[in-house]
Design an enzyme around this catalytic site. Sequence first.
Site, PDB file in Angstrom:
ATOM      1  CB  SER A  89      -0.961  -0.232   1.074  1.00  0.00           C
ATOM      2  OG  SER A  89      -1.677  -0.786   1.206  1.00  0.00           O
ATOM      3  CG  HIS A 134      -1.478  -0.584  -3.981  1.00  0.00           C
ATOM      4  ND1 HIS A 134      -2.228   0.822  -3.565  1.00  0.00           N
ATOM      5  CD2 HIS A 134      -2.494  -1.418  -3.512  1.00  0.00           C
ATOM      6  CE1 HIS A 134      -2.326   0.686  -2.711  1.00  0.00           C
ATOM      7  NE2 HIS A 134      -2.655  -0.556  -1.990  1.00  0.00           N
ATOM      8  CG  ASN A 150      -3.134   4.073   0.392  1.00  0.00           C
ATOM      9  OD1 ASN A 150      -4.586   4.245   0.305  1.00  0.00           O
ATOM     10  ND2 ASN A 150      -2.804   2.976  -0.076  1.00  0.00           N
ATOM     11  CD  GLU A 181      -1.991   4.244  -6.015  1.00  0.00           C
ATOM     12  OE1 GLU A 181      -2.113   5.353  -6.734  1.00  0.00           O
ATOM     13  OE2 GLU A 181      -1.913   2.773  -5.638  1.00  0.00           O
TER      14      GLU A 181
HETATM   15  N1  CAA Z   1     -15.576  -8.690  -2.354  1.00  0.00           N
HETATM   16  C1  CAA Z   1     -16.276  -8.757  -3.231  1.00  0.00           C
HETATM   17  N2  CAA Z   1     -17.827  -8.273  -2.944  1.00  0.00           N
HETATM   18  C2  CAA Z   1     -17.864  -7.470  -2.740  1.00  0.00           C
HETATM   19  C3  CAA Z   1     -17.558  -6.902  -1.657  1.00  0.00           C
HETATM   20  C4  CAA Z   1     -16.046  -8.265  -0.947  1.00  0.00           C
HETATM   21  N3  CAA Z   1     -15.096  -8.384  -0.581  1.00  0.00           N
HETATM   22  N4  CAA Z   1     -18.260  -6.500  -0.860  1.00  0.00           N
HETATM   23  C5  CAA Z   1     -19.003  -6.283  -1.595  1.00  0.00           C
HETATM   24  N5  CAA Z   1     -18.605  -6.473  -2.895  1.00  0.00           N
HETATM   25  C6  CAA Z   1     -19.531  -6.622  -3.993  1.00  0.00           C
HETATM   26  C7  CAA Z   1     -21.313  -6.883  -3.149  1.00  0.00           C
HETATM   27  O1  CAA Z   1     -20.623  -8.290  -3.625  1.00  0.00           O
HETATM   28  C8  CAA Z   1     -22.307  -5.971  -4.591  1.00  0.00           C
HETATM   29  O2  CAA Z   1     -21.912  -6.236  -6.068  1.00  0.00           O
HETATM   30  P1  CAA Z   1     -22.692  -6.649  -6.754  1.00  0.00           P
HETATM   31  O3  CAA Z   1     -23.184  -4.802  -7.458  1.00  0.00           O
HETATM   32  O4  CAA Z   1     -22.550  -7.538  -7.896  1.00  0.00           O
HETATM   33  O5  CAA Z   1     -24.795  -7.728  -6.069  1.00  0.00           O
HETATM   34  C9  CAA Z   1     -21.468  -4.424  -4.704  1.00  0.00           C
HETATM   35  O6  CAA Z   1     -19.642  -5.188  -4.066  1.00  0.00           O
HETATM   36  C10 CAA Z   1     -22.069  -3.478  -3.832  1.00  0.00           C
HETATM   37  O7  CAA Z   1     -21.622  -3.831  -2.471  1.00  0.00           O
HETATM   38  P2  CAA Z   1     -23.031  -3.845  -1.511  1.00  0.00           P
HETATM   39  O8  CAA Z   1     -24.247  -3.856  -2.722  1.00  0.00           O
HETATM   40  O9  CAA Z   1     -22.216  -5.580  -0.515  1.00  0.00           O
HETATM   41  O10 CAA Z   1     -22.904  -1.898  -0.536  1.00  0.00           O
HETATM   42  P3  CAA Z   1     -22.350  -1.361  -1.677  1.00  0.00           P
HETATM   43  O11 CAA Z   1     -23.191  -0.927  -2.697  1.00  0.00           O
HETATM   44  O12 CAA Z   1     -21.972  -0.719   0.099  1.00  0.00           O
HETATM   45  O13 CAA Z   1     -20.737  -1.354  -1.664  1.00  0.00           O
HETATM   46  C11 CAA Z   1     -18.528  -0.475  -1.470  1.00  0.00           C
HETATM   47  C12 CAA Z   1     -19.924  -1.804  -0.956  1.00  0.00           C
HETATM   48  C13 CAA Z   1     -17.798  -1.693  -2.669  1.00  0.00           C
HETATM   49  C14 CAA Z   1     -17.541  -1.775   0.249  1.00  0.00           C
HETATM   50  C15 CAA Z   1     -18.819   0.606  -1.899  1.00  0.00           C
HETATM   51  O14 CAA Z   1     -19.148   0.911  -0.458  1.00  0.00           O
HETATM   52  C16 CAA Z   1     -17.332   1.268  -1.645  1.00  0.00           C
HETATM   53  O15 CAA Z   1     -17.129   0.706  -2.997  1.00  0.00           O
HETATM   54  N6  CAA Z   1     -16.824   1.234  -0.522  1.00  0.00           N
HETATM   55  C17 CAA Z   1     -15.250   2.493  -0.880  1.00  0.00           C
HETATM   56  C18 CAA Z   1     -14.998   1.182  -0.593  1.00  0.00           C
HETATM   57  C19 CAA Z   1     -13.137   2.196  -1.486  1.00  0.00           C
HETATM   58  O16 CAA Z   1     -13.044   3.218  -0.998  1.00  0.00           O
HETATM   59  N7  CAA Z   1     -12.083   1.425  -1.570  1.00  0.00           N
HETATM   60  C20 CAA Z   1     -10.465   2.100  -1.584  1.00  0.00           C
HETATM   61  C21 CAA Z   1      -9.669   1.223  -0.123  1.00  0.00           C
HETATM   62  S1  CAA Z   1      -8.456   1.962  -0.351  1.00  0.00           S
HETATM   63  C22 CAA Z   1      -7.228   0.904  -0.464  1.00  0.00           C
HETATM   64  O17 CAA Z   1      -8.259  -0.440  -0.576  1.00  0.00           O
HETATM   65  C23 CAA Z   1      -5.889   0.933  -0.183  1.00  0.00           C
HETATM   66  C24 CAA Z   1      -5.218   0.609   0.743  1.00  0.00           C
HETATM   67  O18 CAA Z   1      -4.052  -0.051  -0.078  1.00  0.00           O
HETATM   68  C25 CAA Z   1      -5.846   0.858   2.180  1.00  0.00           C
END
Ligand code: CAA
Length: 282
Positions: free
Chosen positions: A118, A139, A189, A151
């Site tokens: 990350s 990434h 990040n 990335e």
């Molecule tokens: N694995 C696989 N699929 C997943 C999942 C997981 N852990 N979590 C959610 N999904 C899928 C669901 O199955 C659903 O799929 P369908 O549309 O095909 O049914 C879809 O994602 C949407 O999920 P939900 O309906 O349950 O919930 P939501 O609409 O609230 O979405 C979310 C959930 C995708 C997590 C959304 O809230 C989101 O995009 N949040 C922001 C996440 C973000 O910013 N991530 C980056 C973090 S920073 C990082 O990762 C970098 C690092 O190095 C620290």
Amino acid sequence: MINTVGVIGLGTMGAGIVEVFAKAGLSVIAVDGSAELAERGKGFLEKSLGRAVSKGKLDEAARDEIVGRVSFGDDLAAMKDADLVIEAVPERLEIKESIFTTLDGIVREDCVLATNTSSLSITEIARATKVPSRVIGMHFFNPAPVQPLVEVIRSVMSDETLVEQVRELAERLGKKPVVVGDRAGFVANALLVSYLARSIRAYESGLASRSDIDAAMAAGVGLPMGPLTLCDLVGLDVIHEVCGVLYNATGDPSVASPSILRQLVTAGRLGRKSGHGFYTYD
Ligand code: CAA
């Protein structure tokens, strides 16, 4: 052409990355440090695909085909057949260096070595290998099966053809690659974690409740989730480690790991994956 990939470390990110590769039709060699951890990784994959089946988005035959593309184990020697190996082990430089040094003696000469770090330096990780030109950052973002961004991080030693090869691979996976330089936190990040650290400090200072801070950013700014919920999703240990890397690189006190974050990590409250973080989960 990259057809067989190795994934090392089958936690939240590693298991998600296995799913991405297997869904795209690649053969995957998935390895973690013990048979139990490998089995847990297989469980993560099956659970995630099971959710898609129960929603009617995947049929059982397709699920079995995806799982059938992955071999799970605990021996790095299995990486001898890989065209690309990506590691997704905890964010500690010494662990990553040791894995890359070991891989040097196992993988083919033309195998690409990628890290899902990350924020750690790709250049430092590359130095642990005999052929630093074949080391690159790849990434993914959490949840890896959902977030489109990858990335692609080049070090000053990375072979240019390698950058193109990994960018193309990310596109084959249906992802949106961006090519970035080797700077602490890269692009996403460096910007995101400083916002998350500020949000945690806002909570710590009593500015507003957890849920009101989250609502302000989700309902007010149109983000899919508020910052404290996002910290829990990513993992408080990961946020804490990235804060440390950013602070060491910049000296900016606003990105130093906030006190409450350090306390939660010490208490083992790591967010969703441990059932507790800023919030509690079933
Ligand atoms: N694995 C696989 N699929 C997943 C999942 C997981 N852990 N979590 C959610 N999904 C899928 C669901 O199955 C659903 O799929 P369908 O549309 O095909 O049914 C879809 O994602 C949407 O999920 P939900 O309906 O349950 O919930 P939501 O609409 O609230 O979405 C979310 C959930 C995708 C997590 C959304 O809230 C989101 O995009 N949040 C922001 C996440 C973000 O910013 N991530 C980056 C973090 S920073 C990082 O990762 C970098 C690092 O190095 C620290």
